[in-house]
Design an enzyme around this catalytic site. Sequence first.
Site, mmCIF file in Angstrom:
data_model
loop_
_atom_site.group_PDB
_atom_site.id
_atom_site.type_symbol
_atom_site.label_atom_id
_atom_site.label_comp_id
_atom_site.label_asym_id
_atom_site.label_seq_id
_atom_site.Cartn_x
_atom_site.Cartn_y
_atom_site.Cartn_z
ATOM 1 N N GLU A 18 7.940 -15.505 -21.652
ATOM 2 C CA GLU A 18 8.966 -14.558 -21.206
ATOM 3 C C GLU A 18 8.358 -13.348 -20.507
ATOM 4 O OE1 GLU A 18 11.069 -13.582 -24.771
ATOM 5 O OE2 GLU A 18 12.162 -15.467 -24.791
ATOM 6 N N ARG A 38 12.403 0.497 -11.132
ATOM 7 C CA ARG A 38 13.340 -0.226 -10.267
ATOM 8 C C ARG A 38 13.569 -1.646 -10.785
ATOM 9 N NH1 ARG A 38 10.234 2.169 -6.249
ATOM 10 N NH2 ARG A 38 9.310 0.186 -5.629
#
Length: 106
Positions: A18, A38
């Site tokens: 992950e 971001r």
Amino acid sequence: TISNVIRTEDYISRYGGEEFAIVAQGTNLDGAAALAERVRKATEACKIPISDDPTQTIQVTVSIGVATLPIGTTISSETLVSISDRNLYDAKRIGRNRVVSSLVSP
């Protein structure tokens, strides 16, 4: 989602089940932290459908560890990844869905 946020000259790859790694060459600590933020915000904004019904979605968040090197500094890639990983786990430990960054001192 991440590919839409990074620059064309940056590299992204899966690192573990992950986890992902982004290499953003020529980016200082402030720039790398801003890039990570971001990515975090773009990920948080995603609505992932969980069935054929578009009203059923899940929201995903991400914790990010950032490590940068001063120009001209050389360390092993294993050390850089280890520091990034430590920052990732710090982000998870202090509340998740956040960015923890640090400048690597040789």
